[in-house]
Scaffold this active site. Structure first.
Site, PDB file in Angstrom:
ATOM      1  N   HIS A 105       6.730  -2.483   4.686  1.00 56.68           N
ATOM      2  CA  HIS A 105       5.517  -1.970   5.346  1.00 56.68           C
ATOM      3  C   HIS A 105       4.319  -2.887   5.088  1.00 56.68           C
ATOM      4  CE1 HIS A 105       4.580   0.942   1.713  1.00 56.68           C
ATOM      5  NE2 HIS A 105       3.942  -0.183   1.545  1.00 56.68           N
ATOM      6  N   GLU A 109       5.181   1.925   8.353  1.00 55.78           N
ATOM      7  CA  GLU A 109       6.510   2.054   7.765  1.00 55.78           C
ATOM      8  C   GLU A 109       7.569   1.497   8.724  1.00 55.78           C
ATOM      9  OE1 GLU A 109       6.557   2.735   4.696  1.00 55.78           O
ATOM     10  OE2 GLU A 109       6.223   4.856   4.234  1.00 55.78           O
TER      11      GLU A 109
HETATM   12  P1  PGA Z   1       2.189  -3.114  -4.458  1.00 60.52           P
HETATM   13  O1  PGA Z   1       2.225  -2.321  -3.094  1.00 60.52           O
HETATM   14  O2  PGA Z   1       1.091  -4.133  -4.324  1.00 60.52           O
HETATM   15  O3  PGA Z   1       1.847  -2.078  -5.487  1.00 60.52           O
HETATM   16  O4  PGA Z   1       3.519  -3.752  -4.636  1.00 60.52           O
HETATM   17  C1  PGA Z   1       2.256  -3.050  -1.931  1.00 60.52           C
HETATM   18  C2  PGA Z   1       2.389  -2.132  -0.734  1.00 60.52           C
HETATM   19  O5  PGA Z   1       3.114  -1.127  -0.819  1.00 60.52           O
HETATM   20  O6  PGA Z   1       1.784  -2.440   0.294  1.00 60.52           O
END
Ligand code: PGA
Length: 246
Positions: A142, A147
């Site tokens: 995503h 999503e």
């Molecule tokens: P994260 O999340 O930086 O905590 O890995 C990224 C996202 O889900 O867009």
């Protein structure tokens, strides 16, 4: 087959953070009132720290830019400390001294979310369009909360979250129930930004980075749609995240 986006592979999370902060600073150097979207998550924390440091030093002016949030859980109150927006205020907006009136948040409590989402798109246009969209990438591909299943022409809208995203969000929800829907800026909205920067670091992102950059262009991996805009997209990743790339 779409052309290749620009890939910059750096040593580690710190180097990625400094380089991403450089892009934000350059954008604001050229136009202190630029509209910029910034992500949430663990990935941008170093970039935020770097920008806060530069703001305190006076080497970047964060006082005028129009900040557009990328996503938020549906129906949550702005005062709820578990929200993405609250997290952004604590982690970046307040310490950086960004005026709250320059921050645009997703209208997740509106009675008519379709109309409210359209107004959010209009606010981006009124601000001159996104000059820069900085994005993280989820383990499921995503970007913002687009999503899997999100099409390249999707606009700001309400989406159902995947179980994976709900589990990831639980870490920020302090035991409270995570909403199952969110409002997100669309893929199509993001692809219209003048410049797009995707940041990723660490081993946990190896597989999805390979799929996004070298797999099929597909709604199954929404980040793959960034390859439709190769001329304005830069991917800044560290060596750990880049390890599976050809
Ligand atoms: P994260 O999340 O930086 O905590 O890995 C990224 C996202 O889900 O867009």
């Amino acid at each position: 087959m779409a052309a290749k986006v620009k890939q910059i592979i750096v040593s580690d999370h710190d180097a990625m953070s400094v380089m991403a902060a450089d892009v934000v600073a350059e954008t604001l150097g050229a136009n202190p009132r630029a509209a910029i979207s910034l992500p949430t998550g663990s990935t941008p924390v170093g970039m935020f720290e770097e920008l806060i440091r530069r703001s305190h030093q006076g080497t970047v002016d964060l006082s005028q830019f129009q900040m557009f949030c990328l996503d938020e859980y549906l129906g949550v109150s702005p005062n709820n400390p578990n929200t993405l927006t609250s997290w952004l205020f604590r982690t970046f907006i307040v310490p950086a001294g960004i005026p709250a009136e320059n921050v645009h948040t997703l209208p997740v409590t509106a009675a008519n979310t379709t109309a409210a989402a359209a107004s959010y798109e209009e606010a981006i246009v009124t601000a001159g369009g996104l000059q820069l969209a900085v994005l993280g990438i989820g383990g499921n591909g995503h970007i913002a909360y687009n999503e899997p299943g999100s099409e390249a022409d999707s606009r700001t809208r309400v989406v159902d979250l995947t179980e994976e995203s709900i589990a990831q969000a639980a870490g920020y929800f302090d035991g409270a129930t995570v909403p199952r829907q969110a409002m997100t800026v669309g893929v199509g909205t993001l692809l219209e930004a003048e410049q797009i920067v995707l940041i990723a670091s660490g081993e946990a992102k190896q597989k999805i980075i390979r799929e996004a950059l070298q797999g099929p262009l597909s709604a199954d991996v929404p980040a793959s749609w960034l390859r439709l805009q190769p001329d304005k997209t830069t991917v800044i990743i560290d060596e750990a995240a880049a390890r599976l790339l050809d």
